[in-house]
Write a protein that holds these residues in place. Structure first.
Motif, PDB file in Angstrom:
ATOM      1  N   ASN A   1       0.862  -1.184   0.000  1.00 49.64           N
ATOM      2  CA  ASN A   1       0.000   0.000   0.000  1.00 49.64           C
ATOM      3  C   ASN A   1       0.895   1.230   0.000  1.00 49.64           C
ATOM      4  O   ASN A   1       1.236   1.757   1.061  1.00 49.64           O
ATOM      5  N   PRO A   2       1.319   1.706  -1.189  1.00 51.03           N
ATOM      6  CA  PRO A   2       2.303   2.790  -1.249  1.00 51.03           C
ATOM      7  C   PRO A   2       1.789   4.125  -0.762  1.00 51.03           C
ATOM      8  O   PRO A   2       2.582   5.052  -0.565  1.00 51.03           O
ATOM      9  N   ILE A   3       0.481   4.252  -0.547  1.00 58.48           N
ATOM     10  CA  ILE A   3      -0.036   5.495   0.015  1.00 58.48           C
ATOM     11  C   ILE A   3       0.451   5.665   1.450  1.00 58.48           C
ATOM     12  O   ILE A   3       0.734   6.768   1.900  1.00 58.48           O
ATOM     13  N   LEU A   4       0.584   4.558   2.170  1.00 59.83           N
ATOM     14  CA  LEU A   4       0.898   4.620   3.593  1.00 59.83           C
ATOM     15  C   LEU A   4       2.320   4.210   3.942  1.00 59.83           C
ATOM     16  O   LEU A   4       2.799   4.521   5.034  1.00 59.83           O
ATOM     17  N   ALA A   5       3.013   3.506   3.057  1.00 64.95           N
ATOM     18  CA  ALA A   5       4.384   3.076   3.359  1.00 64.95           C
ATOM     19  C   ALA A   5       5.152   2.779   2.087  1.00 64.95           C
ATOM     20  O   ALA A   5       4.591   2.250   1.129  1.00 64.95           O
ATOM     21  N   LYS A   6       6.419   3.119   2.080  1.00 63.37           N
ATOM     22  CA  LYS A   6       7.302   2.795   0.960  1.00 63.37           C
ATOM     23  C   LYS A   6       8.743   2.814   1.455  1.00 63.37           C
ATOM     24  O   LYS A   6       9.017   3.196   2.592  1.00 63.37           O
ATOM     25  N   ARG A   7       9.655   2.388   0.604  1.00 61.47           N
ATOM     26  CA  ARG A   7      11.076   2.433   0.945  1.00 61.47           C
ATOM     27  C   ARG A   7      11.644   3.801   0.591  1.00 61.47           C
ATOM     28  O   ARG A   7      11.330   4.353  -0.460  1.00 61.47           O
ATOM     29  N   ASP A   8      12.484   4.328   1.460  1.00 59.99           N
ATOM     30  CA  ASP A   8      13.197   5.548   1.130  1.00 59.99           C
ATOM     31  C   ASP A   8      14.130   5.247  -0.040  1.00 59.99           C
ATOM     32  O   ASP A   8      14.889   4.273   0.013  1.00 59.99           O
ATOM     33  N   PRO A   9      14.093   6.048  -1.109  1.00 58.87           N
ATOM     34  CA  PRO A   9      14.891   5.736  -2.299  1.00 58.87           C
ATOM     35  C   PRO A   9      16.400   5.776  -2.055  1.00 58.87           C
ATOM     36  O   PRO A   9      17.156   5.155  -2.794  1.00 58.87           O
ATOM     37  N   VAL A  10      16.828   6.465  -1.013  1.00 58.28           N
ATOM     38  CA  VAL A  10      18.259   6.577  -0.717  1.00 58.28           C
ATOM     39  C   VAL A  10      18.697   5.535   0.303  1.00 58.28           C
ATOM     40  O   VAL A  10      19.610   4.750   0.075  1.00 58.28           O
ATOM     41  N   THR A  11      17.999   5.498   1.452  1.00 62.58           N
ATOM     42  CA  THR A  11      18.419   4.619   2.552  1.00 62.58           C
ATOM     43  C   THR A  11      17.775   3.240   2.502  1.00 62.58           C
ATOM     44  O   THR A  11      18.231   2.321   3.169  1.00 62.58           O
ATOM     45  N   GLN A  12      16.687   3.107   1.726  1.00 61.38           N
ATOM     46  CA  GLN A  12      15.896   1.864   1.655  1.00 61.38           C
ATOM     47  C   GLN A  12      15.154   1.562   2.958  1.00 61.38           C
ATOM     48  O   GLN A  12      14.556   0.503   3.110  1.00 61.38           O
ATOM     49  N   ALA A  13      15.186   2.494   3.907  1.00 60.75           N
ATOM     50  CA  ALA A  13      14.455   2.315   5.157  1.00 60.75           C
ATOM     51  C   ALA A  13      12.976   2.601   4.943  1.00 60.75           C
ATOM     52  O   ALA A  13      12.606   3.348   4.036  1.00 60.75           O
TER      53      ALA A  13
ATOM     54  N   GLY B   1      -4.363  -7.776  -6.240  1.00 60.01           N
ATOM     55  CA  GLY B   1      -3.244  -8.200  -5.406  1.00 60.01           C
ATOM     56  C   GLY B   1      -3.668  -9.273  -4.416  1.00 60.01           C
ATOM     57  O   GLY B   1      -4.658  -9.107  -3.694  1.00 60.01           O
ATOM     58  N   LYS B   2      -2.941 -10.363  -4.374  1.00 54.54           N
ATOM     59  CA  LYS B   2      -3.289 -11.493  -3.520  1.00 54.54           C
ATOM     60  C   LYS B   2      -3.371 -11.083  -2.054  1.00 54.54           C
ATOM     61  O   LYS B   2      -2.441 -10.509  -1.500  1.00 54.54           O
ATOM     62  N   GLY B   3      -4.501 -11.375  -1.433  1.00 55.08           N
ATOM     63  CA  GLY B   3      -4.682 -11.120  -0.009  1.00 55.08           C
ATOM     64  C   GLY B   3      -4.964  -9.681   0.351  1.00 55.08           C
ATOM     65  O   GLY B   3      -5.107  -9.357   1.535  1.00 55.08           O
ATOM     66  N   SER B   4      -5.062  -8.802  -0.653  1.00 53.70           N
ATOM     67  CA  SER B   4      -5.334  -7.390  -0.379  1.00 53.70           C
ATOM     68  C   SER B   4      -6.788  -7.201   0.034  1.00 53.70           C
ATOM     69  O   SER B   4      -7.625  -8.102  -0.105  1.00 53.70           O
ATOM     70  N   ALA B   5      -7.106  -6.005   0.522  1.00 47.08           N
ATOM     71  CA  ALA B   5      -8.499  -5.713   0.879  1.00 47.08           C
ATOM     72  C   ALA B   5      -9.402  -5.856  -0.334  1.00 47.08           C
ATOM     73  O   ALA B   5     -10.553  -6.296  -0.226  1.00 47.08           O
ATOM     74  N   TYR B   6      -8.877  -5.510  -1.513  1.00 45.08           N
ATOM     75  CA  TYR B   6      -9.657  -5.606  -2.746  1.00 45.08           C
ATOM     76  C   TYR B   6      -9.917  -7.069  -3.098  1.00 45.08           C
ATOM     77  O   TYR B   6     -11.011  -7.420  -3.556  1.00 45.08           O
ATOM     78  N   ASP B   7      -8.922  -7.902  -2.900  1.00 46.74           N
ATOM     79  CA  ASP B   7      -9.076  -9.334  -3.141  1.00 46.74           C
ATOM     80  C   ASP B   7     -10.178  -9.901  -2.248  1.00 46.74           C
ATOM     81  O   ASP B   7     -11.103 -10.591  -2.718  1.00 46.74           O
ATOM     82  N   LEU B   8     -10.122  -9.598  -0.965  1.00 47.90           N
ATOM     83  CA  LEU B   8     -11.100 -10.138  -0.026  1.00 47.90           C
ATOM     84  C   LEU B   8     -12.507  -9.637  -0.359  1.00 47.90           C
ATOM     85  O   LEU B   8     -13.477 -10.403  -0.322  1.00 47.90           O
ATOM     86  N   PHE B   9     -12.607  -8.350  -0.691  1.00 44.13           N
ATOM     87  CA  PHE B   9     -13.909  -7.763  -1.014  1.00 44.13           C
ATOM     88  C   PHE B   9     -14.478  -8.357  -2.307  1.00 44.13           C
ATOM     89  O   PHE B   9     -15.632  -8.785  -2.360  1.00 44.13           O
ATOM     90  N   LEU B  10     -13.659  -8.372  -3.365  1.00 49.94           N
ATOM     91  CA  LEU B  10     -14.151  -8.853  -4.656  1.00 49.94           C
ATOM     92  C   LEU B  10     -14.441 -10.354  -4.639  1.00 49.94           C
ATOM     93  O   LEU B  10     -15.341 -10.820  -5.345  1.00 49.94           O
ATOM     94  N   THR B  11     -13.698 -11.093  -3.838  1.00 48.84           N
ATOM     95  CA  THR B  11     -13.973 -12.525  -3.705  1.00 48.84           C
ATOM     96  C   THR B  11     -15.392 -12.761  -3.190  1.00 48.84           C
ATOM     97  O   THR B  11     -16.066 -13.713  -3.589  1.00 48.84           O
ATOM     98  N   ARG B  12     -15.842 -11.864  -2.322  1.00 47.42           N
ATOM     99  CA  ARG B  12     -17.208 -11.965  -1.803  1.00 47.42           C
ATOM    100  C   ARG B  12     -18.241 -11.430  -2.797  1.00 47.42           C
ATOM    101  O   ARG B  12     -19.356 -11.939  -2.876  1.00 47.42           O
ATOM    102  N   GLU B  13     -17.874 -10.382  -3.548  1.00 44.59           N
ATOM    103  CA  GLU B  13     -18.866  -9.643  -4.319  1.00 44.59           C
ATOM    104  C   GLU B  13     -18.971 -10.071  -5.792  1.00 44.59           C
ATOM    105  O   GLU B  13     -20.045  -9.983  -6.385  1.00 44.59           O
TER     106      GLU B  13
ATOM    107  N   PRO C   1       1.102  -3.605  -6.187  1.00 48.49           N
ATOM    108  CA  PRO C   1       1.754  -2.787  -7.214  1.00 48.49           C
ATOM    109  C   PRO C   1       2.030  -3.513  -8.526  1.00 48.49           C
ATOM    110  O   PRO C   1       2.293  -2.869  -9.540  1.00 48.49           O
ATOM    111  N   SER C   2       1.977  -4.854  -8.531  1.00 49.91           N
ATOM    112  CA  SER C   2       2.262  -5.601  -9.760  1.00 49.91           C
ATOM    113  C   SER C   2       1.005  -5.969 -10.539  1.00 49.91           C
ATOM    114  O   SER C   2       1.073  -6.662 -11.556  1.00 49.91           O
ATOM    115  N   VAL C   3      -0.163  -5.476 -10.100  1.00 49.58           N
ATOM    116  CA  VAL C   3      -1.436  -5.850 -10.725  1.00 49.58           C
ATOM    117  C   VAL C   3      -1.491  -5.434 -12.190  1.00 49.58           C
ATOM    118  O   VAL C   3      -1.861  -6.232 -13.067  1.00 49.58           O
ATOM    119  N   VAL C   4      -1.141  -4.191 -12.486  1.00 52.82           N
ATOM    120  CA  VAL C   4      -1.258  -3.697 -13.870  1.00 52.82           C
ATOM    121  C   VAL C   4      -0.280  -4.421 -14.788  1.00 52.82           C
ATOM    122  O   VAL C   4      -0.627  -4.788 -15.919  1.00 52.82           O
TER     123      VAL C   4
END
Length: 249
Positions: free
Chosen positions: A26-38, A130-142, A155-158
């Motif tokens: 979920n890149p909106i809420l977390a990602k790797r720092d491009p310099v430090t990778q933290a 995305g496997k196991g994502s909120a969208y996966d769980l929701f669409l599996t039901r709907e 991120p690899s969906v497209v």
């Protein structure tokens, strides 16, 4: 401020530090720092703040997909996580009220005959999620007529949709908008097919820790900390959830 009792510490820092699960899927809420990778982002800032409240160091346990965060629970890899609310996850994770609202959307090729969200769920159409994502769980039901296939991460969906010739990609609206800018010949469908309620979670059975996290989260919303973190990290599209009643710190 809520008292940090021995029971709270035993639940949230049983090994002497707070092990915080961070989902790069979920890149909106977390990602790797491009310099430090933290790890960096809204959820990372919140984990640091929670650790500070506990008076404990924080250890970031990183994953590239939400489903893998849930799998990590089975291996006792973390003490607190940042995951979307879902009844399936709720079986093993004590979930808080939401702190951020994120939209889920669909993406198709520019020449696709699909013009609206309502046209996606038809026989013969294949939706990548995305496997196991909120969208996966929701669409599996709907989803009742279309077929769902799963990419390893959100991120690899497209890329999977394009490589394998599928019809629709489903995921975080902002991630898909970035893919439209990245890859020519794609377009978003108008609107959204779901709203994701992003929450915090603790392993089931840790009642003292779960109660502490809920009160902590209430204070993070009330103080404006989450709104400030969203602005600081440029997390466009993430909206702060309304304060619930009954959880004040």
């Amino acid at each position: 401020m809520t008292t940090v009792t021995p029971e709270v510490l035993a639940d949230l820092a049983p090994n002497g530090c707070l092990r915080a699960a961070i989902n790069y899927g979920n890149p909106i809420l977390a990602k790797r720092d491009p310099v430090t990778q933290a790890p960096t982002g809204v959820s990372v800032d919140m984990a640091r703040q929670l650790a500070s409240r506990l008076g404990a160091p924080v250890d970031f346990v990183t994953y590239d997909a939400a489903g893998k965060v849930v799998e990590g629970l089975q291996r006792n890899e973390w003490d607190v996580a940042f995951v979307a609310r879902d009844p399936v996850r709720g079986k093993g994770i004590e979930q808080t009220f939401p702190y951020v609202i994120i939209e889920g959307a669909y993406l198709v090729r520019e020449d696709s005959p699909i013009r609206s969200n309502e046209e996606v769920d038809q026989t013969g159409r294949i939706v990548v999620v995305g496997k196991g994502s909120a969208y996966d769980l929701f669409l599996t039901r709907e989803i009742t007529s279309a077929t769902i296939v799963r990419s390893p991460t959100s991120p690899s969906v497209v890329n999977m949709m394009l490589a394998e010739g599928h019809d629709v990609a489903a995921g975080v609206k902002q991630q898909l908008q970035a893919d439209v800018r990245r890859v020519p010949g794609l377009r978003m469908l108008d609107g959204r097919f779901m709203v994701i309620e992003q929450a915090m979670g603790t392993p089931k059975g840790r009642e003292a820790g779960a109660d502490f996290v809920k009160k902590f989260l209430y204070s993070m919303i009330e103080s404006g900390f989450i709104a400030s973190a969203i602005e600081a990290h440029g997390a466009g599209g993430a909206l702060v959830a309304s304060l619930p009643s009954g959880h004040g710190a």
